[in-house]
Design a protein around this motif. Structure first.
Motif, PDB file in Angstrom:
ATOM      1  N   ASN A 100       0.820  -1.210   0.000  1.00 35.73           N
ATOM      2  CA  ASN A 100       0.000   0.000   0.000  1.00 35.73           C
ATOM      3  C   ASN A 100       0.855   1.263   0.000  1.00 35.73           C
ATOM      4  OD1 ASN A 100      -2.555   1.280   0.060  1.00 35.73           O
ATOM      5  ND2 ASN A 100      -2.516   1.439   2.289  1.00 35.73           N
ATOM      6  N   GLY A 101       2.162   1.087   0.015  1.00 35.81           N
ATOM      7  CA  GLY A 101       3.062   2.237  -0.007  1.00 35.81           C
ATOM      8  C   GLY A 101       3.082   3.040   1.270  1.00 35.81           C
ATOM      9  N   VAL A 102       2.711   2.427   2.392  1.00 44.45           N
ATOM     10  CA  VAL A 102       2.635   3.137   3.673  1.00 44.45           C
ATOM     11  C   VAL A 102       3.877   2.839   4.502  1.00 44.45           C
ATOM     12  CG1 VAL A 102       1.366   3.351   5.849  1.00 44.45           C
ATOM     13  CG2 VAL A 102       0.125   3.203   3.685  1.00 44.45           C
ATOM     14  N   LEU A 103       4.542   3.885   4.926  1.00 46.25           N
ATOM     15  CA  LEU A 103       5.778   3.751   5.691  1.00 46.25           C
ATOM     16  C   LEU A 103       5.530   3.465   7.162  1.00 46.25           C
ATOM     17  CD1 LEU A 103       8.834   4.125   6.267  1.00 46.25           C
ATOM     18  CD2 LEU A 103       8.378   6.594   6.399  1.00 46.25           C
ATOM     19  N   GLY A 104       4.724   4.313   7.815  1.00 44.32           N
ATOM     20  CA  GLY A 104       4.554   4.228   9.260  1.00 44.32           C
ATOM     21  C   GLY A 104       3.097   4.184   9.663  1.00 44.32           C
ATOM     22  N   SER A 105       2.845   3.722  10.891  1.00 40.09           N
ATOM     23  CA  SER A 105       1.464   3.503  11.309  1.00 40.09           C
ATOM     24  C   SER A 105       1.329   3.593  12.819  1.00 40.09           C
ATOM     25  CB  SER A 105       1.010   2.114  10.833  1.00 40.09           C
ATOM     26  OG  SER A 105      -0.252   1.764  11.349  1.00 40.09           O
ATOM     27  N   ALA A 147       9.459  -4.430  13.494  1.00 43.81           N
ATOM     28  CA  ALA A 147      10.120  -3.826  12.329  1.00 43.81           C
ATOM     29  C   ALA A 147      10.484  -2.387  12.680  1.00 43.81           C
ATOM     30  CB  ALA A 147       9.206  -3.872  11.109  1.00 43.81           C
ATOM     31  N   PRO A 148      11.669  -2.153  13.209  1.00 43.39           N
ATOM     32  CA  PRO A 148      12.061  -0.797  13.620  1.00 43.39           C
ATOM     33  C   PRO A 148      11.864   0.219  12.499  1.00 43.39           C
ATOM     34  CG  PRO A 148      13.662  -2.398  14.408  1.00 43.39           C
ATOM     35  CD  PRO A 148      12.720  -3.147  13.499  1.00 43.39           C
ATOM     36  N   GLY A 149      11.290   1.348  12.873  1.00 47.30           N
ATOM     37  CA  GLY A 149      11.054   2.415  11.916  1.00 47.30           C
ATOM     38  C   GLY A 149       9.713   2.365  11.227  1.00 47.30           C
ATOM     39  N   ARG A 150       8.921   1.323  11.490  1.00 41.85           N
ATOM     40  CA  ARG A 150       7.656   1.182  10.757  1.00 41.85           C
ATOM     41  C   ARG A 150       6.424   1.505  11.603  1.00 41.85           C
ATOM     42  NH1 ARG A 150       8.166  -1.437   5.946  1.00 41.85           N
ATOM     43  NH2 ARG A 150       6.226  -0.296   5.529  1.00 41.85           N
ATOM     44  N   MET A 151       6.488   1.312  12.895  1.00 44.03           N
ATOM     45  CA  MET A 151       5.330   1.544  13.751  1.00 44.03           C
ATOM     46  C   MET A 151       5.619   2.642  14.774  1.00 44.03           C
ATOM     47  SD  MET A 151       2.709  -0.404  13.052  1.00 44.03           S
ATOM     48  CE  MET A 151       2.365  -1.794  11.960  1.00 44.03           C
ATOM     49  N   PHE A 375       4.728  13.245  16.559  1.00 41.98           N
ATOM     50  CA  PHE A 375       4.795  11.965  17.258  1.00 41.98           C
ATOM     51  C   PHE A 375       6.244  11.512  17.498  1.00 41.98           C
ATOM     52  CE2 PHE A 375       0.573  12.080  15.371  1.00 41.98           C
ATOM     53  CZ  PHE A 375      -0.221  11.643  16.421  1.00 41.98           C
ATOM     54  N   SER A 376       7.182  12.447  17.324  1.00 39.03           N
ATOM     55  CA  SER A 376       8.605  12.175  17.613  1.00 39.03           C
ATOM     56  C   SER A 376       9.069  10.887  16.938  1.00 39.03           C
ATOM     57  CB  SER A 376       8.831  12.099  19.127  1.00 39.03           C
ATOM     58  OG  SER A 376       8.383  13.273  19.769  1.00 39.03           O
ATOM     59  N   TYR A 377       8.832  10.817  15.652  1.00 42.82           N
ATOM     60  CA  TYR A 377       9.053   9.596  14.870  1.00 42.82           C
ATOM     61  C   TYR A 377      10.035   9.898  13.748  1.00 42.82           C
ATOM     62  CZ  TYR A 377       7.570   6.159  11.239  1.00 42.82           C
ATOM     63  OH  TYR A 377       7.512   5.205  10.254  1.00 42.82           O
ATOM     64  N   ASP A 378      11.145   9.180  13.705  1.00 46.88           N
ATOM     65  CA  ASP A 378      12.162   9.442  12.689  1.00 46.88           C
ATOM     66  C   ASP A 378      12.558   8.152  11.976  1.00 46.88           C
ATOM     67  OD1 ASP A 378      14.116  10.400  11.056  1.00 46.88           O
ATOM     68  OD2 ASP A 378      15.515  10.957  12.652  1.00 46.88           O
ATOM     69  N   PRO A 379      11.751   7.716  11.024  1.00 40.93           N
ATOM     70  CA  PRO A 379      12.083   6.482  10.301  1.00 40.93           C
ATOM     71  C   PRO A 379      13.279   6.642   9.375  1.00 40.93           C
ATOM     72  CG  PRO A 379      10.199   7.546   9.291  1.00 40.93           C
ATOM     73  CD  PRO A 379      10.509   8.323  10.531  1.00 40.93           C
ATOM     74  N   PHE A 380      13.547   7.870   8.930  1.00 42.07           N
ATOM     75  CA  PHE A 380      14.650   8.078   7.993  1.00 42.07           C
ATOM     76  C   PHE A 380      15.988   7.692   8.623  1.00 42.07           C
ATOM     77  CE2 PHE A 380      12.135  11.829   5.959  1.00 42.07           C
ATOM     78  CZ  PHE A 380      11.209  10.924   5.463  1.00 42.07           C
ATOM     79  N   ALA A 381      16.120   7.944   9.926  1.00 42.44           N
ATOM     80  CA  ALA A 381      17.372   7.620  10.608  1.00 42.44           C
ATOM     81  C   ALA A 381      17.622   6.118  10.632  1.00 42.44           C
ATOM     82  CB  ALA A 381      17.340   8.168  12.036  1.00 42.44           C
ATOM     83  N   ILE A 382      16.554   5.333  10.565  1.00 43.65           N
ATOM     84  CA  ILE A 382      16.671   3.874  10.623  1.00 43.65           C
ATOM     85  C   ILE A 382      16.711   3.260   9.228  1.00 43.65           C
ATOM     86  CG2 ILE A 382      15.526   1.752  11.411  1.00 43.65           C
ATOM     87  CD1 ILE A 382      14.253   3.461  13.649  1.00 43.65           C
ATOM     88  N   LEU A 383      15.836   3.753   8.349  1.00 45.54           N
ATOM     89  CA  LEU A 383      15.633   3.099   7.057  1.00 45.54           C
ATOM     90  C   LEU A 383      16.272   3.831   5.885  1.00 45.54           C
ATOM     91  CD1 LEU A 383      11.838   2.354   7.616  1.00 45.54           C
ATOM     92  CD2 LEU A 383      13.715   0.735   7.885  1.00 45.54           C
ATOM     93  N   GLY A 384      16.556   5.121   6.063  1.00 41.49           N
ATOM     94  CA  GLY A 384      17.017   5.931   4.943  1.00 41.49           C
ATOM     95  C   GLY A 384      15.831   6.454   4.154  1.00 41.49           C
ATOM     96  N   ARG A 385      15.804   7.743   3.895  1.00 37.93           N
ATOM     97  CA  ARG A 385      14.643   8.341   3.240  1.00 37.93           C
ATOM     98  C   ARG A 385      14.347   7.705   1.891  1.00 37.93           C
ATOM     99  NH1 ARG A 385      12.397  11.917  -0.123  1.00 37.93           N
ATOM    100  NH2 ARG A 385      10.847  13.399   0.698  1.00 37.93           N
ATOM    101  N   GLU A 386      15.379   7.337   1.173  1.00 38.41           N
ATOM    102  CA  GLU A 386      15.185   6.790  -0.167  1.00 38.41           C
ATOM    103  C   GLU A 386      14.429   5.466  -0.159  1.00 38.41           C
ATOM    104  OE1 GLU A 386      19.056   5.127   1.413  1.00 38.41           O
ATOM    105  OE2 GLU A 386      17.983   7.053   1.456  1.00 38.41           O
ATOM    106  N   ASN A 387      14.391   4.806   0.987  1.00 39.14           N
ATOM    107  CA  ASN A 387      13.688   3.522   1.105  1.00 39.14           C
ATOM    108  C   ASN A 387      12.278   3.663   1.666  1.00 39.14           C
ATOM    109  OD1 ASN A 387      16.003   1.971   0.269  1.00 39.14           O
ATOM    110  ND2 ASN A 387      16.887   2.412   2.284  1.00 39.14           N
ATOM    111  N   CYS A 388      11.822   4.893   1.831  1.00 41.88           N
ATOM    112  CA  CYS A 388      10.556   5.145   2.524  1.00 41.88           C
ATOM    113  C   CYS A 388       9.432   5.614   1.611  1.00 41.88           C
ATOM    114  CB  CYS A 388      10.774   6.183   3.627  1.00 41.88           C
ATOM    115  SG  CYS A 388      11.899   5.634   4.942  1.00 41.88           S
ATOM    116  N   THR A 389       9.689   5.772   0.342  1.00 41.35           N
ATOM    117  CA  THR A 389       8.674   6.281  -0.574  1.00 41.35           C
ATOM    118  C   THR A 389       7.689   5.182  -0.970  1.00 41.35           C
ATOM    119  OG1 THR A 389       9.961   5.750  -2.546  1.00 41.35           O
ATOM    120  CG2 THR A 389      10.341   7.920  -1.532  1.00 41.35           C
TER     121      THR A 389
END
Length: 431
Positions: A100-105, A147-151, A375-389
């Motif tokens: 579904n192309g959803v990064l975080g939840s 899955a760190p960075g996803r929830m 929500f103090s959430y930083d998935p880019f630091a874990i996954l890299g922004r390029e992997n989050c689209t």
């Protein structure tokens, strides 16, 4: 910018709790009092039910119909076998997010109800506190921790005991939780109102730790059914806007004078109705405060709203066409998986149609940056922004089957006579 460049963070989804929820995190002395799963035969089908405090809770799924065809959106699944696995299995959920192309939840509870109010009035309050903590530990470590960075982890509170709420909020904050779920109208659940001052110690902890108070529609005061004979469509239409009453109550409460940095999220509330709501709030304040004694200091109600309230939408073309009447720094998006309002697995396509007219910076704020900040959430630091689209995530999910599955079973309010399904037809399934 193209659709596949979107980065999507959903601030309102739901988890159908697995039967193993309390296996690992509840102290042994309370195991016999924990909610447990019971399976019975209903004709040729099995029915799964949670049992707690001697009561059978018949509805495990609360409209978890994701992956079914539209003609089955009203079905109430009665067993795990009737629910898409991503609703209750975290590995499958991540795959369903990817496709579904959803990064975080952020995932709200189901069987404890959206704000954990099930445990109010438990026979053994000490056991209930332990159960609440065990639920939170499962959510933090097993669901969000898989899955760190996803929830974005969310916690429920032992709402019947303010001291226990404070202790639990501090405990989960130390584990990285930055949002709690709370009844939109606690007085509707027999709890002290938000005007009483009773909850002030909890708000102090939330403000100190930047914990967002997420108030989900229906978590305290449910959207009213006008009559049992009313078409269910009329209830579905007004359900998101039902949070307007609670929003006004919070807005005119003394909370934000005492805790000016506290943030409240109107989960699943939509945004299209808010411009008129704020116009009305400002008019009411200017026109009536001379006798009501309302006092917003140097602010208007709308200005306080823009500062302290996070808004959330699923599909809201009108709201996105009128962001100039909103604070686009506080607008967030939601998917509502696995409920019938979700447009999974086509959320990016649906959102892109209504958001692509906005400047790219505004799109980024609404789709992910606002949620990440609040929500103090930083998935880019874990996954890299390029992997989050959207494009990058969907590339990982080419194997995921999204074909609608019909005939899985469950209670179905559909009428063979072709007449409109009514509120009464639906309410019978939850009796």
């Amino acid at each position: 910018m193209e659709m596949n460049d979107l980065i999507l963070v959903s601030v309102d989804d739901h988890v159908i709790e697995p039967p193993t929820l309390f296996d690992r995190h509840l102290p042994a002395k309370y195991r016999d009092q924990a909610p447990r799963m019971h399976t019975t035969k209903n004709g040729t089908e099995g029915q799964d039910s949670w049992i707690y405090d001697g009561k059978v809770l018949p509805n495990i799924a609360l409209n978890a119909v994701v992956g079914r065809p539209p003609e089955e959106y009203g079905v109430e699944p009665a067993a795990y076998s009737q629910i898409r696995k991503g609703a209750w299995d975290i590995a499958s959920r991540i795959e369903d997010m990817n496709v579904n192309g959803v990064l975080g939840s952020i995932c709200f509870p189901t069987f404890p109800q959206f704000a954990g109010v099930l445990f109010i009035g438990s026979k053994d309050p000490a056991a209930a506190k332990a159960i609440v903590s065990a639920y939170n530990d499962w959510h933090i470590h097993e669901w969000a921790g898989y899955a760190p960075g996803r929830m974005i982890p969310l916690a429920i509170m032992p709402l019947w005991d303010i001291d226990a709420c404070v202790a639990e909020a501090k405990r989960v904050a130390a584990l990285g939780v930055r949002t709690i779920t709370f009844p939109d109208v606690p007085a509707a659940k027999g709890l002290p109102s938000i005007h009483s001052g009773y909850w002030d110690p909890l708000w102090a902890v939330c403000e100190d730790h930047r914990i967002v108070v997420s108030i989900h529609i229906g978590s305290g005061m449910s959207a009213p059914h006008v009559s049992s004979e009313s078409p269910i469509d009329s209830w579905i239409v007004t359900m998101p806007m039902s949070i307007a009453n609670a929003t006004s109550d919070w807005l005119f409460s003394p909370i934000f004078k005492k805790f000016p940095n506290l943030k409240v999220a109107l989960s699943e509330g939509g945004i299209g109705w808010i411009p008129y709501f704020l116009e009305r709030a400002d008019f009411t304040y200017k026109h009536h405060s001379a006798w009501t004694n309302a006092n917003f200091g140097e602010l208007l109600p709308s200005e306080l709203f823009f500062k302290n309230f996070i808004t959330c939408f699923i599909d809201d073309a009108f709201g996105l066409a009128n962001t100039r009447f909103l604070n686009d720094n506080m607008i967030t998006w939601e998917c509502d998986y696995p409920h019938s309002d979700t447009v999974w697995p086509n959320c990016p396509e649906a959102l892109w149609k209504t958001i692509q007219h906005l400047p790219e910076n505004d799109i980024h704020k609404i789709t992910h940056l606002n949620a990440m900040r609040e929500f103090s959430y930083d998935p880019f630091a874990i996954l890299g922004r390029e992997n989050c689209t959207v494009g990058a995530l969907r590339a990982q999910a080419l194997h995921v089957d999204t074909a609608p599955r019909a005939g899985l079973g469950g209670a179905n309010p559909a009428r063979a006579d072709g007449k409109p399904v009514t509120s009464g037809d639906v309410m019978k399934m939850f009796a």
